[in-house]
Design a protein around this motif. Structure first.
Motif, PDB file in Angstrom:
ATOM      1  N   GLN A  41     -76.626 -31.824 -18.841  1.00 17.18           N
ATOM      2  CA  GLN A  41     -76.474 -30.533 -18.169  1.00 17.18           C
ATOM      3  C   GLN A  41     -75.299 -29.749 -18.748  1.00 17.18           C
ATOM      4  O   GLN A  41     -75.386 -28.532 -18.956  1.00 17.18           O
ATOM      5  N   ALA A  42     -74.207 -30.491 -19.030  1.00 19.90           N
ATOM      6  CA  ALA A  42     -73.029 -29.827 -19.610  1.00 19.90           C
ATOM      7  C   ALA A  42     -73.366 -29.258 -20.990  1.00 19.90           C
ATOM      8  O   ALA A  42     -72.960 -28.129 -21.336  1.00 19.90           O
ATOM      9  N   ALA A  43     -74.104 -30.063 -21.787  1.00 19.53           N
ATOM     10  CA  ALA A  43     -74.491 -29.595 -23.128  1.00 19.53           C
ATOM     11  C   ALA A  43     -75.412 -28.389 -23.030  1.00 19.53           C
ATOM     12  O   ALA A  43     -75.276 -27.402 -23.795  1.00 19.53           O
ATOM     13  N   ALA A  44     -76.354 -28.447 -22.093  1.00 18.59           N
ATOM     14  CA  ALA A  44     -77.284 -27.321 -21.919  1.00 18.59           C
ATOM     15  C   ALA A  44     -76.527 -26.069 -21.490  1.00 18.59           C
ATOM     16  O   ALA A  44     -76.824 -24.954 -21.966  1.00 18.59           O
ATOM     17  N   ASP A  45     -75.550 -26.251 -20.601  1.00 18.03           N
ATOM     18  CA  ASP A  45     -74.748 -25.095 -20.158  1.00 18.03           C
ATOM     19  C   ASP A  45     -73.989 -24.489 -21.335  1.00 18.03           C
ATOM     20  O   ASP A  45     -73.888 -23.248 -21.457  1.00 18.03           O
ATOM     21  N   LYS A  46     -73.436 -25.364 -22.200  1.00 19.06           N
ATOM     22  CA  LYS A  46     -72.705 -24.871 -23.365  1.00 19.06           C
ATOM     23  C   LYS A  46     -73.635 -24.100 -24.299  1.00 19.06           C
ATOM     24  O   LYS A  46     -73.286 -23.035 -24.844  1.00 19.06           O
ATOM     25  N   VAL A  47     -74.838 -24.652 -24.534  1.00 13.97           N
ATOM     26  CA  VAL A  47     -75.817 -23.987 -25.405  1.00 13.97           C
ATOM     27  C   VAL A  47     -76.211 -22.634 -24.837  1.00 13.97           C
ATOM     28  O   VAL A  47     -76.275 -21.617 -25.559  1.00 13.97           O
ATOM     29  N   ASN A  48     -76.493 -22.625 -23.521  1.00 12.99           N
ATOM     30  CA  ASN A  48     -76.879 -21.355 -22.884  1.00 12.99           C
ATOM     31  C   ASN A  48     -75.748 -20.328 -22.957  1.00 12.99           C
ATOM     32  O   ASN A  48     -75.987 -19.122 -23.176  1.00 12.99           O
ATOM     33  N   GLU A  49     -74.529 -20.835 -22.771  1.00 14.93           N
ATOM     34  CA  GLU A  49     -73.370 -19.941 -22.832  1.00 14.93           C
ATOM     35  C   GLU A  49     -73.212 -19.350 -24.236  1.00 14.93           C
ATOM     36  O   GLU A  49     -72.959 -18.139 -24.401  1.00 14.93           O
ATOM     37  N   ALA A  50     -73.387 -20.214 -25.254  1.00 14.90           N
ATOM     38  CA  ALA A  50     -73.261 -19.743 -26.640  1.00 14.90           C
ATOM     39  C   ALA A  50     -74.384 -18.761 -26.969  1.00 14.90           C
ATOM     40  O   ALA A  50     -74.165 -17.734 -27.644  1.00 14.90           O
ATOM     41  N   ALA A  51     -75.592 -19.089 -26.497  1.00 13.39           N
ATOM     42  CA  ALA A  51     -76.730 -18.201 -26.753  1.00 13.39           C
ATOM     43  C   ALA A  51     -76.511 -16.841 -26.106  1.00 13.39           C
ATOM     44  O   ALA A  51     -76.853 -15.792 -26.694  1.00 13.39           O
ATOM     45  N   GLN A  52     -75.962 -16.890 -24.896  1.00 20.55           N
ATOM     46  CA  GLN A  52     -75.709 -15.635 -24.189  1.00 20.55           C
ATOM     47  C   GLN A  52     -74.690 -14.781 -24.946  1.00 20.55           C
ATOM     48  O   GLN A  52     -74.829 -13.544 -25.069  1.00 20.55           O
ATOM     49  N   LYS A  53     -73.669 -15.401 -25.510  1.00 21.29           N
ATOM     50  CA  LYS A  53     -72.651 -14.685 -26.271  1.00 21.29           C
ATOM     51  C   LYS A  53     -73.264 -14.072 -27.535  1.00 21.29           C
ATOM     52  O   LYS A  53     -72.931 -12.930 -27.920  1.00 21.29           O
ATOM     53  N   VAL A  54     -74.127 -14.853 -28.183  1.00 20.37           N
ATOM     54  CA  VAL A  54     -74.791 -14.329 -29.392  1.00 20.37           C
ATOM     55  C   VAL A  54     -75.645 -13.128 -29.038  1.00 20.37           C
ATOM     56  O   VAL A  54     -75.639 -12.101 -29.751  1.00 20.37           O
ATOM     57  N   ASN A  55     -76.395 -13.265 -27.957  1.00 25.91           N
ATOM     58  CA  ASN A  55     -77.235 -12.140 -27.517  1.00 25.91           C
ATOM     59  C   ASN A  55     -76.393 -10.913 -27.221  1.00 25.91           C
ATOM     60  O   ASN A  55     -76.762  -9.769 -27.537  1.00 25.91           O
ATOM     61  N   ASP A  56     -75.264 -11.162 -26.541  1.00 21.52           N
ATOM     62  CA  ASP A  56     -74.374 -10.046 -26.208  1.00 21.52           C
ATOM     63  C   ASP A  56     -73.879  -9.362 -27.481  1.00 21.52           C
ATOM     64  O   ASP A  56     -73.816  -8.112 -27.567  1.00 21.52           O
ATOM     65  N   LYS A  57     -73.513 -10.126 -28.488  1.00 23.85           N
ATOM     66  CA  LYS A  57     -73.024  -9.575 -29.744  1.00 23.85           C
ATOM     67  C   LYS A  57     -74.132  -8.787 -30.473  1.00 23.85           C
ATOM     68  O   LYS A  57     -73.915  -7.708 -31.046  1.00 23.85           O
ATOM     69  N   VAL A  58     -75.329  -9.400 -30.463  1.00 22.39           N
ATOM     70  CA  VAL A  58     -76.462  -8.732 -31.113  1.00 22.39           C
ATOM     71  C   VAL A  58     -76.747  -7.393 -30.432  1.00 22.39           C
ATOM     72  O   VAL A  58     -76.953  -6.361 -31.086  1.00 22.39           O
ATOM     73  N   ASN A  59     -76.782  -7.439 -29.100  1.00 25.20           N
ATOM     74  CA  ASN A  59     -77.052  -6.210 -28.351  1.00 25.20           C
ATOM     75  C   ASN A  59     -75.957  -5.174 -28.594  1.00 25.20           C
ATOM     76  O   ASN A  59     -76.226  -3.964 -28.724  1.00 25.20           O
TER      77      ASN A  59
END
Length: 213
Positions: free
Chosen positions: A182-200
């Motif tokens: 769960q911790a790893a998944a949260d980290k992945v989701n958090e990183a993905a969200q940051k990438v999306n934010d940067k892309v947007n």
């Protein structure tokens, strides 16, 4: 005296048990039997003469119990030898009844021991000893069975405790694995969200720069 006699009964019962139901002790030949009985009786009468000379009622009572113990031991080998031994000791005590009475006096416990050994026929005493041996043997067998049951129960309890601990350890390990996932998944989701934010954010800048937004 009773405690010592009961211990003798237990020893005799163990002798019977070790022989088993299918084996019998060979009875000695008549000549051997007579020699054995004579030697035992000679020893007993010698001891009794000494005790009667000393005049100690307590010691006399203790030795009478020793005679019964010896009869119990003989019973495990050959009931006829035990009966003959008792019969001859009884005859000696009866012949010396006055000396015995003088030593015993009003000692109720020793009087009872003398009466139990002298007044009852040897056959009756042997029968009582056989019953006592049977009772002790049964009690010993029951004690062994109880001990085995308790040991088996202890083993089962120990096995169950080990299984419970193992299950607890497995559950704890699985919980740790789930938490790590769960911790790893949260980290992945958090990183993905940051990438999306940067892309947007980059896309917005490009659109603004092109006058499209």
């Amino acid at each position: 005296m009773k405690k010592v006699f009961l211990m003798a009964m237990a020893a005799v019962a163990m002798t019977f048990a070790s022989c088993g139901n299918n084996t019998k002790t060979e009875a000695p030949a008549d000549g051997e039997q007579q020699v054995e009985v004579s030697a035992l009786v000679d020893n007993a009468t010698e001891q009794l003469n000494t005790l009667l000379g000393e005049g100690d009622a307590t010691k006399l009572g203790e030795y009478l119990e020793t005679i019964k113990q010896k009869a119990a031991e003989l019973l495990a080998k050959n009931p006829e030898v035990a009966k003959e031994y008792l019969g001859k000791v009884q005859a000696f005590l009866k012949e010396n009844a006055e000396k015995v009475k003088a030593v015993v006096g009003d000692n109720a416990l020793v009087n009872s021991a003398v009466s139990a050994l002298v007044e009852a026929p040897a056959e009756s005493i042997i029968s009582n000893l056989q019953q006592a041996v049977g009772t002790v043997e049964d009690a010993g067998q029951q004690a062994v069975e109880n001990a085995v049951d308790q040991a088996n129960e202890a083993v089962e309890d120990a096995k169950q405790a080990v299984e419970d601990k193992a299950n607890e350890a497995v559950d704890a390990a699985n919980q740790k694995v789930d938490e790590a996932k769960q911790a790893a998944a949260d980290k992945v989701n958090e990183a993905a969200q940051k990438v999306n934010d940067k892309v947007n954010e980059g896309a917005d800048k490009l659109l603004k720069g092109a006058g499209l937004k």
